[in-house]
Motif scaffolding. Structure first.
Motif, PDB file in Angstrom:
ATOM      1  N   LEU A 291      72.896  87.510  58.862  1.00 48.01           N
ATOM      2  CA  LEU A 291      72.328  88.099  57.643  1.00 48.01           C
ATOM      3  C   LEU A 291      73.329  89.002  56.924  1.00 48.01           C
ATOM      4  O   LEU A 291      73.314  89.089  55.703  1.00 48.01           O
ATOM      5  N   ALA A 295      74.118  88.557  53.050  1.00 44.37           N
ATOM      6  CA  ALA A 295      73.880  89.590  52.038  1.00 44.37           C
ATOM      7  C   ALA A 295      75.163  89.926  51.302  1.00 44.37           C
ATOM      8  O   ALA A 295      75.189  90.029  50.071  1.00 44.37           O
ATOM      9  N   GLY A 319      76.087  83.479  48.983  1.00 47.30           N
ATOM     10  CA  GLY A 319      75.169  83.626  50.106  1.00 47.30           C
ATOM     11  C   GLY A 319      75.315  82.503  51.107  1.00 47.30           C
ATOM     12  O   GLY A 319      75.385  82.725  52.320  1.00 47.30           O
ATOM     13  N   PHE A 353      71.053  98.291  55.080  1.00 47.59           N
ATOM     14  CA  PHE A 353      70.440  97.253  54.251  1.00 47.59           C
ATOM     15  C   PHE A 353      69.255  97.832  53.482  1.00 47.59           C
ATOM     16  O   PHE A 353      69.144  97.687  52.262  1.00 47.59           O
TER      17      PHE A 353
END
Lengths: 404, 165
Positions: A291, A295, A319, A353
């Motif tokens: 992830l 991101a 991405g 995040f």
């Protein structure tokens, strides 16, 4: 005191403080770049692109400019207080970072166990409320010492606004304190892990109040009346330039980060992964490896040229590229990363995040909403937020009582 | 977009819901979020510039005959006469062979020029007008004298492409 204790209690905290204080200005200068980029894109124009690749060196240029700029003190200003004010603003902002836990688990450095927070005190939340109230002094002093009517008006507005909005801010936090039974930031997150959900679920009204009050506390749009550039030139920092202005600027953005961190910790589970109660989602714990690049890739793709109308395409491509890289790293097990369970890294990933989502929302609001009129600001604070947060506290208490 | 505006200002439950769900605020946020992904309409100016319309009226300049390369201007003074700002100054003399006149000097004072294009309209030369509205527009300077342009400067303008009168 033997050597180990000396290192554990003095050297490590000192290094931690140094790291936070050194990284923060850099992070803030890039936050500023992101802000200019987002605002530019929302206004369908090109954001800074001249200095470095897609303007990536713009913050350095800005910092150098502020450092070498002439530092003017107006003739009629109160010299001592004029100099004191930016310092009095920036110190509480930095001090608030002391109790923010950036991740959940301690990590090992040279055989010493280092916590990813500077300190964990059992009155962490009260400390934060107290420290954040101190920041107002700098603004009031600066506005008064400038000996300018615009500065003074900005400072007066600021004090009234901060005092009004501190009440709903405090009440909104009480709900979380009641649910977790503690005021320590670390314990609050642990309570959310035990409860199996983020506190935003039972405390949605509290979060709503907290977030609006927090935007007002940090003097951000749509509550930026203290610096309302259309009415008050630049509000309380009209007369400031160079490094002194940079200090006010630093304090404002540090406050943004602090307030976003608190929102993350209190309502969105701090370093916890989404759905901490669902065991089948345990893989998310190590999801940072996939992830994170996803991101980052999406963000970089969004940052680069959109003139061709390919904003979303670029974002998507970035991405996917990040996703592939992450999956590749996970499968081929580069450096044994995938096999290792790194709770500190995973926690830090989720924490930053979430914080960056809040920071984006600040910028998003800035790009969307017009400034409140002064009486509307007061009406919102006193007539809506305070009653709502009080009702929230009472409701939380009632529900807790009934469930016992 | 059409909208039904009813005259009676009664608030029903839908208005109430709209207020309490902060509907308008979400609409605003959606608009700005969407706009992020639109292609930009601004350009990095000194590095690149927008494409000019063929009929863009920049600085008035003079031109040569497109084929023979001779001076087109016959020194008729029509542009000087029609100029509302009085910014054109022509000095002419009789041709040696006694037929017609030729230019000695032709000056346009850009400090006074209002870019109206009236000087182009009466210009009698064929196949093109001797004076034309060029595609030059970058004229900023720190001194005043470059704004009084002599013949040499006037003949070096940027001609508009693919537009014929």
């Amino acid at each position: 005191m033997d050597q180990a204790a000396l290192v554990q209690h003095i050297v490590i905290p000192a290094i931690q403080i140094l790291v936070v204080v050194l990284i923060l200005p850099l992070a803030i200068s890039y936050l500023q770049l992101v802000e200019r980029k987002v605002l530019g894109f929302m206004q369908v124009r090109l954001a800074p692109r001249r200095v470095g690749w897609h303007g990536l060196l713009q913050p350095i240029a800005d910092a150098v400019k502020l450092l070498i700029k002439e530092d003017i003190i107006p003739e009629k200003a109160e010299r001592f207080l004029f100099t004191l004010a930016p310092i009095a603003t920036v110190i509480p902002a930095l001090a608030a970072l002391a109790v923010i836990p950036f991740a959940g688990a301690p990590f090992q450095v040279f055989g010493y166990s280092v916590n990813p927070w500077i300190t964990d005190i059992n009155v962490g939340l009260l400390y934060l409320l107290a420290i954040s109230s101190l920041g107002i002094y700098g603004i009031i002093l600066g506005g008064w010492a400038s000996n300018s009517k615009y500065s003074l008006l900005g400072a007066l507005r600021s004090s009234a606004q901060m005092i009004s909005y501190e009440i709903p801010l405090g009440f909104a936090i009480i709900g979380v304190m009641m649910l977790s039974g503690t005021a320590s930031m670390v314990e609050i997150v642990k309570a959310q892990k035990e409860a199996g959900m983020w506190f935003v679920v039972p405390q949605i009204a509290g979060f709503f109040c907290y977030f609006i009050a927090a935007v007002a506390e940090t003097n951000r749009i749509p509550f930026d009346l203290p610096e309302a550039e259309a009415e008050l030139v630049a509000g309380f920092h009209t007369e400031y330039s160079g490094m002194k202005f940079a200090f006010f600027f630093l304090a404002e953005y540090t406050n943004m980060i602090v307030v976003s961190s608190i929102a993350t910790i209190l309502f969105f589970g701090g370093w916890l992964r989404p759905f901490p109660g669902v065991a089948s989602l345990d893989w998310l714990e190590n999801g940072w490896l996939v992830l994170g690049p996803l991101a980052l890739g999406g963000f970089l793709g969004w940052l680069v040229d959109q003139r061709s109308g390919g904003g979303l395409r670029f974002m998507f491509a970035g991405g996917v590229l990040g996703l592939l890289l992450g999956c590749g790293a996970a499968i081929t097990d580069v450096g044994g990363l995938a096999g290792m369970s790194l709770p500190a890294v995973s926690g830090a990933f989720w924490f930053f995040f979430k914080v960056s989502i809040f920071l984006f929302m600040y910028i998003w609001f800035r790009g969307t909403y017009p400034r409140y009129r002064y009486d509307q600001l007061m009406a919102l604070g006193w007539k809506w937020l305070i009653p709502l947060s009080v009702v929230n506290v009472i409701g939380t208490g009632l529900v807790m009582l009934l469930r016992e | 977009m059409t909208r039904n505006v009813s005259d009676k200002r009664t608030s029903d439950w839908r208005d109430l819901l709209k207020t309490f769900l902060l509907l308008e605020l979400w609409v605003g946020l959606w608009v700005t979020l969407k706009n992020q992904f639109r292609p930009h309409i601004t350009v990095e100016y000194p590095k690149e510039s927008v494409e000019l319309s063929p009929r863009f009226r920049g600085v008035p300049r003079l031109r040569f005959h497109p084929e023979s390369g001779e001076e087109l201007c016959i020194a008729c003074h029509l542009c000087e006469t029609v100029c509302p700002d009085d910014c054109i100054h022509i000095v002419s003399e009789k041709k040696p062979d006694g037929k017609g006149k030729r230019l000695v000097s032709f000056e346009i004072n850009y400090e006074r020029c209002c870019f109206c294009g009236l000087c182009v309209d009466p210009c009698p030369t064929k196949p093109l007008t001797a004076i034309y509205m060029s595609h030059d527009y970058e004229m900023a300077d720190y001194r005043r004298d470059p704004f009084i342009a002599p013949l040499k400067v006037l003949l070096g303008g940027v001609e508009p492409k693919d537009y014929k009168e």
